[in-house]
Scaffold this motif. Structure first.
Motif, short mmCIF file in Angstrom:
data_model
loop_
_atom_site.label_atom_id
_atom_site.label_comp_id
_atom_site.label_asym_id
_atom_site.label_seq_id
_atom_site.Cartn_x
_atom_site.Cartn_y
_atom_site.Cartn_z
N UNK A 290 89.00 46.51 56.52
CA UNK A 290 90.14 46.99 55.70
C UNK A 290 89.71 47.46 54.31
N UNK A 291 88.42 47.34 53.97
CA UNK A 291 87.98 47.68 52.61
C UNK A 291 87.66 49.18 52.49
N UNK A 292 88.11 49.76 51.38
CA UNK A 292 87.98 51.22 51.21
C UNK A 292 86.53 51.69 51.19
N UNK A 293 85.62 50.89 50.64
CA UNK A 293 84.23 51.32 50.54
C UNK A 293 83.44 51.21 51.84
N UNK A 294 84.07 50.67 52.86
CA UNK A 294 83.36 50.45 54.13
C UNK A 294 83.73 51.54 55.13
N UNK A 326 78.36 51.38 54.55
CA UNK A 326 79.14 51.61 53.33
C UNK A 326 79.15 53.11 53.02
N UNK A 327 80.13 53.53 52.26
CA UNK A 327 80.19 54.94 51.87
C UNK A 327 79.16 55.17 50.78
N UNK A 328 78.35 56.25 50.89
CA UNK A 328 77.41 56.57 49.82
C UNK A 328 75.95 56.42 50.19
N UNK A 329 75.63 56.18 51.46
CA UNK A 329 74.24 56.19 51.92
C UNK A 329 73.42 55.00 51.45
N UNK A 330 72.08 55.19 51.50
CA UNK A 330 71.16 54.07 51.21
C UNK A 330 71.29 53.54 49.78
N UNK A 331 71.50 54.46 48.82
CA UNK A 331 71.65 54.02 47.42
C UNK A 331 72.79 53.03 47.29
N UNK A 377 70.49 53.47 63.48
CA UNK A 377 70.30 52.66 62.27
C UNK A 377 70.20 53.60 61.07
N UNK A 378 71.27 53.67 60.29
CA UNK A 378 71.33 54.61 59.17
C UNK A 378 71.00 53.90 57.86
N UNK A 379 70.79 54.71 56.81
CA UNK A 379 70.49 54.16 55.48
C UNK A 379 71.67 53.40 54.89
N UNK A 380 72.86 53.70 55.33
CA UNK A 380 74.05 53.04 54.75
C UNK A 380 74.41 51.75 55.47
N UNK A 381 73.58 51.35 56.44
CA UNK A 381 73.90 50.16 57.25
C UNK A 381 73.41 48.87 56.57
N UNK A 382 74.30 47.90 56.54
CA UNK A 382 73.97 46.56 56.01
C UNK A 382 74.24 45.54 57.11
N UNK A 383 73.30 44.58 57.28
CA UNK A 383 73.56 43.51 58.27
C UNK A 383 73.89 42.22 57.54
N UNK A 396 84.38 36.76 48.25
CA UNK A 396 84.19 36.97 46.82
C UNK A 396 82.87 37.69 46.55
N UNK A 397 81.83 37.28 47.26
CA UNK A 397 80.50 37.88 47.10
C UNK A 397 80.50 39.33 47.60
N UNK A 398 81.19 39.56 48.72
CA UNK A 398 81.27 40.91 49.26
C UNK A 398 82.05 41.84 48.32
N UNK A 399 83.02 41.24 47.61
CA UNK A 399 83.78 42.06 46.64
C UNK A 399 82.87 42.55 45.52
N UNK A 400 81.89 41.71 45.12
CA UNK A 400 80.93 42.13 44.10
C UNK A 400 80.14 43.33 44.62
N UNK A 401 79.74 43.26 45.88
CA UNK A 401 79.00 44.36 46.51
C UNK A 401 79.85 45.63 46.55
N UNK A 402 81.08 45.46 46.98
CA UNK A 402 81.97 46.63 47.12
C UNK A 402 82.22 47.30 45.77
N UNK A 403 82.31 46.49 44.72
CA UNK A 403 82.58 47.04 43.38
C UNK A 403 81.38 47.87 42.90
N UNK A 404 80.21 47.63 43.44
CA UNK A 404 78.98 48.29 42.94
C UNK A 404 78.68 49.62 43.64
N UNK A 405 79.41 49.92 44.71
CA UNK A 405 79.01 51.16 45.44
C UNK A 405 79.76 52.40 44.95
#
Ligand SMILES: Cc1ncc(COP(=O)(O)O)c(C=O)c1O
Length: 405
Positions: A290-294, A326-331, A377-383, A396-405
């Motif tokens: 449900x997260x916009x950045x995913x 995530x949206x935005x590739x490997x970076x 297996x793309x650059x934007x993939x996180x396991x 909460x931790x994932x929200x920190x990640x989402x805020x950074x992309x």
């Protein structure tokens, strides 16, 4: 009554045959000594002594059963093997120094120069590296197939094919393969089906019951469950496992008694850990979707997973590992990972602590760009290997990640 009284000895042993999986996980393979220890003992010894030269000669010649040397057998390692055989429903198990040692030993023990292996293209990166770079040196060739397309398995089989190899769900994209259907193909061609059951463990899936011939585990993952030791195990029939045992005994890729003991302790809590992992992973997968950045979440428990129905049929639950783009590739993926504070940035999975990794540049980093593209297996993939922390803390931790992309 003496502690060495025979009747007392009988009461010290319990055979959990016919018991449920949780009971087997606690009590199968337990052989108490006359000391009456409650927990399994560790036998940290490199060799074993004999009562006479005659007995030593008989053991070395294989005329009498007995421990000789811990590269061959060790009681603590045997307890772990017996417990794993009971839990997977196999005749025999043989432990190895790592999951990769288990895979290599199975291949070299059961195939030879000129033989052919058909492998799912969605398997662990080191498995691909071994099959691409080392197996061909022994004259064993490998063909990769789309594991979800049954006709591709059938098409890849040649008169030289001796083994089919798959991982389900696969690392990192959680692709499933229909074990019973591939087992039917293997049976028709009289070849072996080997299943890496690392993601599910026998708690969620028992491939031998679905027709596979051999099950492999990286015990390093959920069987330990607390990230302490590296180890592996192969489970199957007496006939095939005798070959694998012969290879490991001679080749030396044996498990240490200390690691076997840690795995015995890990197995005792496997069922309750898996239940907790599955519950948290399902909650995380649903939330991440449900997260916009995913962009996309890969988890067999989601109805959006293309093999959700197969997962419901083949597994008891959906497991503790998920991946997402995530949206935005490997970076963006690296920024996401770097911004988290609690989850551990590490390549291991199956730990009670949540772990996060970027497969394309870590666990699957040695695969070629073509192999990455083929496996999706793309650059934007996180396991994310979802641990058993409080779910709100992981979010909460994932929200920190989402805020950074
Ligand atoms: C699915 C799978 N199989 C095998 C292995 C190899 O196991 P080990 O690291 O214990 O050699 C791994 C390791 O990550 C894995 O994820």
């Amino acid at each position: 009554m003496s502690i060495f009284d025979y009747e007392r000895e009988e009461r010290l042993q319990f055979n959990p045959e016919g018991c449920g999986l949780s009971t087997k996980a606690l009590r199968a393979g337990q052989h108490r000594s006359l000391e009456g220890e409650h927990s399994d003992p560790i036998y940290p010894t490199s060799s074993f002594v004999f009562s006479s030269a005659r007995e030593a000669a008989a053991c070395f010649a294989g005329e009498e059963e007995g421990n000789i040397y811990s590269r061959f057998t060790n009681p603590t390692v045997r307890f772990f093997e017996e417990r794993m055989a009971a839990m997977e429903g196999g005749e025999r198990a043989v432990a190895a120094a790592s999951g990769m040692a288990a895979i290599l030993s199975t291949c070299l023990a059961l195939m030879q120069n000129g033989d052919h292996l058909v492998c799912s293209r969605s398997v662990f990166g080191s498995t691909v590296s071994m099959f691409d770079n080392y197996l061909p040196r022994t004259g064993i060739s490998v063909t990769y197939v789309n594991p979800t397309d049954l006709s591709s398995w059938e098409r890849a089989i040649t008169p030289e094919t001796k083994m089919l190899f798959l991982e389900t769900p696969s690392n990192p994209l959680s692709e499933l393969t229909d074990i019973a259907a591939v087992a039917k193909i293997a049976r028709k061609h009289d070849i072996l089906l080997v299943v890496d059951n690392c993601f599910c463990t026998p708690v969620l899936q028992q491939p031998l019951k679905q027709g596979a011939d051999i099950v492999i585990h990286s015990a390093t993952k959920y069987l330990d469950g607390q990230g302490r030791c590296v180890g592996g195990v192969v489970v199957g029939s007496e006939k095939e496992l005798e070959e694998v045992f012969g290879f490991i005994r001679t080749g030396g890729a044996c498990l240490s008694p200390f690691n076997a003991w840690v795995f015995l302790k890990g197995l005792e809590t496997l069922k309750i850990r898996m239940d907790a992992h599955c519950k948290n992973a399902m909650a995380m997968a649903t939330w991440l979707e449900q997260q916009a950045g995913v962009e996309r979440v890969y988890y067999p428990g989601l109805s959006s997973h293309p093999q959700h129905e197969l997962a419901k049929k083949q597994q008891k639950d959906f497991g503790g590992v998920l991946s997402f783009e995530v949206k935005g590739g490997q970076d963006a993926a690296w920024r996401f990972i770097d911004a988290t504070k609690m989850v551990s940035i590490t390549g291991n999975l199956g730990d009670v602590k949540s772990t996060i990794t970027h497969p394309a540049t870590t666990t699957h980093g040695r695969m070629t760009p073509e192999a990455h593209a083929e496996a999706g297996i793309t650059g934007s993939l996180i396991r994310l290997s979802v641990g058993i922390e409080d779910i709100d803390d992981i979010k909460q931790d994932m929200l920190l990640g989402l805020a950074a992309i």
